[in-house]
Design a protein around this motif. Structure first.
Motif, PDB file in Angstrom:
ATOM      1  N   THR A 141       1.569  10.398  -3.329  1.00  0.00           N
ATOM      2  CA  THR A 141       2.808  11.123  -3.620  1.00  0.00           C
ATOM      3  C   THR A 141       4.028  10.233  -3.430  1.00  0.00           C
ATOM      4  OG1 THR A 141       2.678  12.032  -1.371  1.00  0.00           O
ATOM      5  CG2 THR A 141       1.944  13.441  -3.182  1.00  0.00           C
ATOM      6  N   PHE A 142       4.009   9.344  -2.435  1.00  0.00           N
ATOM      7  CA  PHE A 142       5.139   8.426  -2.273  1.00  0.00           C
ATOM      8  C   PHE A 142       5.222   7.494  -3.474  1.00  0.00           C
ATOM      9  CE2 PHE A 142       7.516   4.772  -0.774  1.00  0.00           C
ATOM     10  CZ  PHE A 142       8.554   5.377  -0.095  1.00  0.00           C
ATOM     11  N   ASN A 143       4.075   7.090  -3.983  1.00  0.00           N
ATOM     12  CA  ASN A 143       4.057   6.247  -5.176  1.00  0.00           C
ATOM     13  C   ASN A 143       4.694   6.973  -6.367  1.00  0.00           C
ATOM     14  OD1 ASN A 143       2.769   3.737  -6.583  1.00  0.00           O
ATOM     15  ND2 ASN A 143       2.206   5.470  -7.855  1.00  0.00           N
ATOM     16  N   LYS A 144       4.401   8.249  -6.509  1.00  0.00           N
ATOM     17  CA  LYS A 144       4.901   9.002  -7.664  1.00  0.00           C
ATOM     18  C   LYS A 144       6.398   9.276  -7.570  1.00  0.00           C
ATOM     19  CE  LYS A 144       4.421  13.354 -10.169  1.00  0.00           C
ATOM     20  NZ  LYS A 144       3.640  14.584 -10.364  1.00  0.00           N
ATOM     21  N   TYR A 145       6.866   9.663  -6.384  1.00  0.00           N
ATOM     22  CA  TYR A 145       8.239  10.149  -6.261  1.00  0.00           C
ATOM     23  C   TYR A 145       9.231   9.130  -5.713  1.00  0.00           C
ATOM     24  CZ  TYR A 145       6.431  14.870  -7.111  1.00  0.00           C
ATOM     25  OH  TYR A 145       5.837  15.981  -7.664  1.00  0.00           O
ATOM     26  N   ASN A 146       8.772   8.108  -5.003  1.00  0.00           N
ATOM     27  CA  ASN A 146       9.720   7.255  -4.286  1.00  0.00           C
ATOM     28  C   ASN A 146       9.567   5.755  -4.513  1.00  0.00           C
ATOM     29  OD1 ASN A 146       8.794   9.689  -2.313  1.00  0.00           O
ATOM     30  ND2 ASN A 146      11.001   9.363  -2.143  1.00  0.00           N
ATOM     31  N   GLU A 167      -3.758   4.572  -2.093  1.00  0.00           N
ATOM     32  CA  GLU A 167      -4.867   5.097  -1.308  1.00  0.00           C
ATOM     33  C   GLU A 167      -4.355   6.198  -0.393  1.00  0.00           C
ATOM     34  OE1 GLU A 167      -7.743   5.602  -0.601  1.00  0.00           O
ATOM     35  OE2 GLU A 167      -8.970   4.162  -1.680  1.00  0.00           O
ATOM     36  N   GLN A 168      -5.303   6.864   0.288  1.00  0.00           N
ATOM     37  CA  GLN A 168      -4.937   7.816   1.316  1.00  0.00           C
ATOM     38  C   GLN A 168      -4.275   7.074   2.477  1.00  0.00           C
ATOM     39  OE1 GLN A 168      -5.182  11.131   1.212  1.00  0.00           O
ATOM     40  NE2 GLN A 168      -6.122  11.145  -0.804  1.00  0.00           N
ATOM     41  N   SER A 169      -3.378   7.767   3.181  1.00  0.00           N
ATOM     42  CA  SER A 169      -2.593   7.103   4.219  1.00  0.00           C
ATOM     43  C   SER A 169      -3.450   6.522   5.330  1.00  0.00           C
ATOM     44  CB  SER A 169      -1.576   8.088   4.806  1.00  0.00           C
ATOM     45  OG  SER A 169      -0.574   8.390   3.864  1.00  0.00           O
ATOM     46  N   GLY A 178       0.845  -1.185   0.000  1.00  0.00           N
ATOM     47  CA  GLY A 178       0.000   0.000   0.000  1.00  0.00           C
ATOM     48  C   GLY A 178       0.879   1.233   0.000  1.00  0.00           C
ATOM     49  N   SER A 179       0.564   2.184  -0.846  1.00  0.00           N
ATOM     50  CA  SER A 179       1.400   3.385  -0.958  1.00  0.00           C
ATOM     51  C   SER A 179       0.531   4.618  -1.116  1.00  0.00           C
ATOM     52  CB  SER A 179       2.348   3.264  -2.157  1.00  0.00           C
ATOM     53  OG  SER A 179       3.075   4.462  -2.359  1.00  0.00           O
ATOM     54  N   SER A 180       0.870   5.671  -0.382  1.00  0.00           N
ATOM     55  CA  SER A 180       0.193   6.948  -0.585  1.00  0.00           C
ATOM     56  C   SER A 180       0.519   7.462  -1.986  1.00  0.00           C
ATOM     57  CB  SER A 180       0.640   7.966   0.470  1.00  0.00           C
ATOM     58  OG  SER A 180       2.025   8.245   0.335  1.00  0.00           O
ATOM     59  N   ALA A 210       2.945  -1.134   4.081  1.00  0.00           N
ATOM     60  CA  ALA A 210       2.312   0.139   3.721  1.00  0.00           C
ATOM     61  C   ALA A 210       3.307   1.289   3.891  1.00  0.00           C
ATOM     62  CB  ALA A 210       1.072   0.390   4.570  1.00  0.00           C
ATOM     63  N   PHE A 211       3.403   2.127   2.863  1.00  0.00           N
ATOM     64  CA  PHE A 211       4.175   3.366   2.938  1.00  0.00           C
ATOM     65  C   PHE A 211       3.171   4.492   3.144  1.00  0.00           C
ATOM     66  CE2 PHE A 211       6.921   0.483   0.642  1.00  0.00           C
ATOM     67  CZ  PHE A 211       8.187   0.755   1.167  1.00  0.00           C
TER      68      PHE A 211
END
Length: 299
Positions: free
Chosen positions: A100-105, A128-130, A96-98, A145-146
């Motif tokens: 912005t973390f999915n986009k940048y990291n 999804e949302q954190s 699971g990833s938020s 989950a990030f």
């Protein structure tokens, strides 16, 4: 006896009405009646008697109902155990990833692990949302989950990102003028919103007024560049300031920066080898020292 026969006995004992039990079992009433009679002949006992109020189970029928419940639970436990074994042998991880973390990291983490770790591991990513991801982790719907923000609960954690909040505007802005200037709002998680709201309340002693809502952060940069308003947000370290926007760090009254942490969260229970390997990689390669603030790149 078939497994379905045990299910029939269990359902009739819990719901001693032929018509209702037949509906629950997706059978016709005549079919259910014939099957019950067949079970009684096979076992040589009378299981239940018909009464005006429904079925009345005999002592033998009550005993069989108890064993039926045990049989069904054993079957379910066996199936769950087999599924757990299949999951353990399959090298698959649901992450699971938020957003912005999915986009940048995230993809740097996954590609790095594919090279340095186990290339046979297959990943499924849920965005999804954190706060939603946190609940999914607790419910077992994601393996790792990030998430943005500090979540208290039964999970292990690795700090993987720590970014500062900024006032982002087209031109330099005096912070004292913010309540009178147009603000752009966007969709983010509850934890991030809470940090920004707390900063605003500390500085202006009031609630933050609503701004123009535009959805996700990517569109916000375009609006700020067109001088449609300002935004308060946490700027990712890999954000490239292509528009030459003005980034003013937000600090509290005591001079400390307003920061948002991102954590890699995973269960406290023992992990299968491939998940343990991935978590170890994140800890060694993607974690950052406590107190480090990752700042955005210059445009």
């Amino acid at each position: 006896m078939r497994d379905s026969d045990w299910e029939i006995i269990d359902e009739l004992f819990r719901n001693p009405h032929m018509s209702r039990a037949a509906a629950s079992l997706f059978m016709t009433q005549p079919t259910l009646t014939k099957r019950l009679q067949h079970i009684e002949r096979e076992l040589g006992v009378r299981i239940a008697d018909r009464t005006p109020k429904g079925l009345a189970f005999t002592p033998e029928g009550t005993y069989l109902a108890q064993r039926a419940a045990e049989h069904i639970e054993l079957v379910n436990q066996t199936l769950r155990g087999l599924e757990d074994l299949r999951r353990a042998t399959r090298k698959a991880i649901t992450i699971g990833s938020s957003y912005t973390f999915n986009k940048y990291n995230l993809w740097d983490v996954l590609s790095g692990y594919a090279e340095a770790g186990d290339p046979e591991v297959r990943f499924t990513v849920v965005n999804e949302q954190s706060d939603v991801l946190w609940r999914m982790l607790l419910d077992g719907n994601v393996d790792v989950a990030f998430v943005r923000g500090d979540h208290e609960g039964p999970a292990r954690r690795i700090l993987v990102d720590c970014t500062q909040a900024y006032l982002v505007s087209r031109e330099p802005v005096d912070l004292a003028d913010l309540p009178h200037l147009p603000r752009i709002d966007f969709r983010t998680n509850i934890e991030s919103t809470g940090l920004l709201d707390a900063w605003w309340h500390e500085r202006f002693s009031c609630e933050m007024p609503p701004g123009m809502s535009v959805g996700f952060i990517d569109f916000v940069w375009e609006l700020v560049a067109r001088d449609e308003g300002y935004v308060l947000c946490f700027v990712p370290a890999k954000f490239v300031n292509d528009h030459g926007l003005c980034l003013t760090p937000l600090v509290r009254a005591d001079g400390s920066p307003v920061v948002r942490r991102t954590w890699c969260l995973y269960p406290k229970a023992a992990l299968p080898p491939h998940m343990e390997s991935f978590v170890r990689y994140v800890r060694e390669a993607a974690s950052i020292p406590e107190g480090t603030i990752l700042r955005p790149q210059e445009g």
